[in-house]
Design a protein around this motif. Structure first.
Motif, PDB file in Angstrom:
ATOM      1  N   ASN A 115       9.192 -19.966  13.897  1.00  0.00           N
ATOM      2  CA  ASN A 115       8.463 -20.219  12.650  1.00  0.00           C
ATOM      3  C   ASN A 115       8.806 -19.219  11.553  1.00  0.00           C
ATOM      4  OD1 ASN A 115       6.959 -22.524  13.531  1.00  0.00           O
ATOM      5  ND2 ASN A 115       5.690 -21.129  14.734  1.00  0.00           N
ATOM      6  N   GLY A 116       9.935 -18.544  11.702  1.00  0.00           N
ATOM      7  CA  GLY A 116      10.366 -17.589  10.696  1.00  0.00           C
ATOM      8  C   GLY A 116       9.724 -16.229  10.884  1.00  0.00           C
ATOM      9  N   VAL A 117      10.007 -15.344   9.939  1.00  0.00           N
ATOM     10  CA  VAL A 117       9.608 -13.940  10.060  1.00  0.00           C
ATOM     11  C   VAL A 117       8.861 -13.476   8.819  1.00  0.00           C
ATOM     12  CG1 VAL A 117      10.614 -11.609   9.940  1.00  0.00           C
ATOM     13  CG2 VAL A 117      11.363 -13.202  11.714  1.00  0.00           C
ATOM     14  N   LEU A 118       7.806 -12.707   9.048  1.00  0.00           N
ATOM     15  CA  LEU A 118       7.140 -11.955   7.991  1.00  0.00           C
ATOM     16  C   LEU A 118       7.596 -10.505   8.095  1.00  0.00           C
ATOM     17  CD1 LEU A 118       3.411 -13.147   8.160  1.00  0.00           C
ATOM     18  CD2 LEU A 118       5.108 -13.743   6.438  1.00  0.00           C
ATOM     19  N   LEU A 119       8.048  -9.936   6.994  1.00  0.00           N
ATOM     20  CA  LEU A 119       8.497  -8.551   6.977  1.00  0.00           C
ATOM     21  C   LEU A 119       7.340  -7.663   6.528  1.00  0.00           C
ATOM     22  CD1 LEU A 119      11.978  -9.117   5.319  1.00  0.00           C
ATOM     23  CD2 LEU A 119      11.536  -8.535   7.721  1.00  0.00           C
ATOM     24  N   GLY A 120       6.866  -6.811   7.418  1.00  0.00           N
ATOM     25  CA  GLY A 120       5.743  -5.926   7.124  1.00  0.00           C
ATOM     26  C   GLY A 120       6.227  -4.532   6.774  1.00  0.00           C
ATOM     27  N   PRO A 121       6.180  -4.146   5.488  1.00  0.00           N
ATOM     28  CA  PRO A 121       6.650  -2.805   5.092  1.00  0.00           C
ATOM     29  C   PRO A 121       5.866  -1.706   5.801  1.00  0.00           C
ATOM     30  CG  PRO A 121       6.324  -4.209   3.167  1.00  0.00           C
ATOM     31  CD  PRO A 121       5.708  -4.923   4.332  1.00  0.00           C
ATOM     32  N   CYS A 122       6.587  -0.669   6.238  1.00  0.00           N
ATOM     33  CA  CYS A 122       5.985   0.420   6.995  1.00  0.00           C
ATOM     34  C   CYS A 122       6.073   1.739   6.227  1.00  0.00           C
ATOM     35  CB  CYS A 122       6.716   0.591   8.338  1.00  0.00           C
ATOM     36  SG  CYS A 122       6.603  -0.838   9.417  1.00  0.00           S
ATOM     37  N   ASP A 123       5.138   2.624   6.504  1.00  0.00           N
ATOM     38  CA  ASP A 123       5.200   3.977   5.969  1.00  0.00           C
ATOM     39  C   ASP A 123       6.202   4.824   6.746  1.00  0.00           C
ATOM     40  OD1 ASP A 123       3.257   3.463   4.033  1.00  0.00           O
ATOM     41  OD2 ASP A 123       1.629   3.954   5.405  1.00  0.00           O
ATOM     42  N   THR A 124       6.445   4.464   8.001  1.00  0.00           N
ATOM     43  CA  THR A 124       7.432   5.169   8.810  1.00  0.00           C
ATOM     44  C   THR A 124       8.801   5.075   8.161  1.00  0.00           C
ATOM     45  OG1 THR A 124       6.197   4.656  10.829  1.00  0.00           O
ATOM     46  CG2 THR A 124       8.501   5.294  11.089  1.00  0.00           C
ATOM     47  N   ARG A 125       9.493   6.203   8.072  1.00  0.00           N
ATOM     48  CA  ARG A 125      10.815   6.243   7.443  1.00  0.00           C
ATOM     49  C   ARG A 125      11.903   6.520   8.486  1.00  0.00           C
ATOM     50  NH1 ARG A 125       8.643   3.861   3.952  1.00  0.00           N
ATOM     51  NH2 ARG A 125       8.392   4.463   1.764  1.00  0.00           N
ATOM     52  N   LEU A 126      13.054   5.900   8.276  1.00  0.00           N
ATOM     53  CA  LEU A 126      14.200   6.134   9.137  1.00  0.00           C
ATOM     54  C   LEU A 126      14.852   7.473   8.808  1.00  0.00           C
ATOM     55  CD1 LEU A 126      15.860   2.613   8.956  1.00  0.00           C
ATOM     56  CD2 LEU A 126      14.976   3.669  11.041  1.00  0.00           C
TER      57      LEU A 126
END
Length: 301
Positions: A115-126
């Motif tokens: 059903n597709g993807v929702l992209l949830g922005p995170c505070d965690t940084r790479l």
């Protein structure tokens, strides 16, 4: 009788089980898809593993042959298989020894990716360390600007940063059953979008595909590399605001191919988080995403 049980294999042959990820002092991970008894992107996976781990030729050939043999065992699995290859060092009697193994699991149908993807922005940084090979020269890596390109963009067994990102979204359900899958979206220290937790990003603007610059941060995905040989894909710094106004948005990986995506509309406040009602609606592919999916269907699986 069709064999749909999971398979486990190592340098010593077929196994009843494999050691947990925690048994590795350090290691690399390749996750791939087997379809009708073969691995369509096998060569690209072996190439990434070889550059990431400095594999000797005989080890490279042994692993490739073993992957082919395991994939052949899955040829009658109804929907194909997900193969998980680990290569690294395991502590045995206080001595670090090279170790690799392969696990094969039936692909589930229906899949949460359907059903597709929702992209949830995170505070965690790479950080650069999240995708730098543990087999790289530590002395060279300590010097600014001297990190070898071959040792960047790797997929590590150590997933601590990605686990932290996923934990940011362990809230009560915000989309109904049958809705899109949530994928945590990770950014670099400057806030530019880099990747989802299990996939690379694709953004369409003005008829052109773009992907985030993976020179310093993020995994250089095998499916993304294959797609770049099929269609023109530019790379650039991409902000979250650009994802919001994309003509089309997608994620890709070597197990699921190309999956349509949209950015999660969420508001965080001290009292909690609120999500717009339409987030439970499946994400449907646009014409450009559909064209990529068709190409994968024709050429890979």
């Amino acid at each position: 009788m069709t064999d749909t049980l999971s398979l486990y294999y190592s340098a010593s042959g077929e196994q009843q089980a494999v050691v947990p990820d925690s048994a590795f002092e350090y290691g690399l991970l390749e996750t791939m898809r087997a379809d009708r008894g073969s691995i369509p992107l096998l060569q690209l996976h072996i190439e990434r593993l070889t550059r990431s781990a400095n594999l000797a030729r005989n080890t490279q050939c042994r692993i490739a042959e073993s992957l082919g043999a395991v994939a052949a065992r899955t040829q009658h699995w109804a929907h194909g298989a997900r193969l998980r290859l680990r290569y690294g060092s395991v502590s045995t009697d206080t001595v670090l020894s090279p170790h690799w193994d392969i696990s094969a699991f039936p692909l589930e149908v229906p899949s949460p990716w359907d059903n597709g993807v929702l992209l949830g922005p995170c505070d965690t940084r790479l950080s650069e360390a999240d995708t730098r090979s543990p087999f790289s020269d530590s002395d060279a890596n300590s010097c600014i600007g001297s990190v070898q390109s071959d040792h960047m963009g790797c997929k590590l067994l150590d997933r601590k940063t990605y686990d932290l990102a996923a934990n940011e979204w362990r809230f009560p359900a915000f989309c109904s059953a049958g809705g899109p899958l949530l994928e945590p979206l990770l950014c670099d220290p400057d806030g530019f979008a880099i990747e989802a937790s299990r996939s690379n990003l694709l953004i369409l603007r003005d008829g052109c595909w773009r992907t985030p610059n993976l020179g310093r941060f993020g995994v250089r995905g095998v499916m993304l590399r294959w797609l770049a040989g099929q269609v023109e894909i530019g790379d650039d710094d991409i902000s979250l605001s650009e994802l919001q106004v994309a003509d089309e948005l997608a994620v890709c990986n070597s197990v699921r191919g190309v999956v349509p995506a949209r950015l999660l509309s969420v508001h965080r406040s001290p009292s909690g988080m609120s999500v717009t009602p339409n987030e439970s609606i499946p994400v449907m592919p646009g014409p450009a995403v559909s064209a990529l999916q068709q190409r994968i269907s024709e050429k890979l699986w």
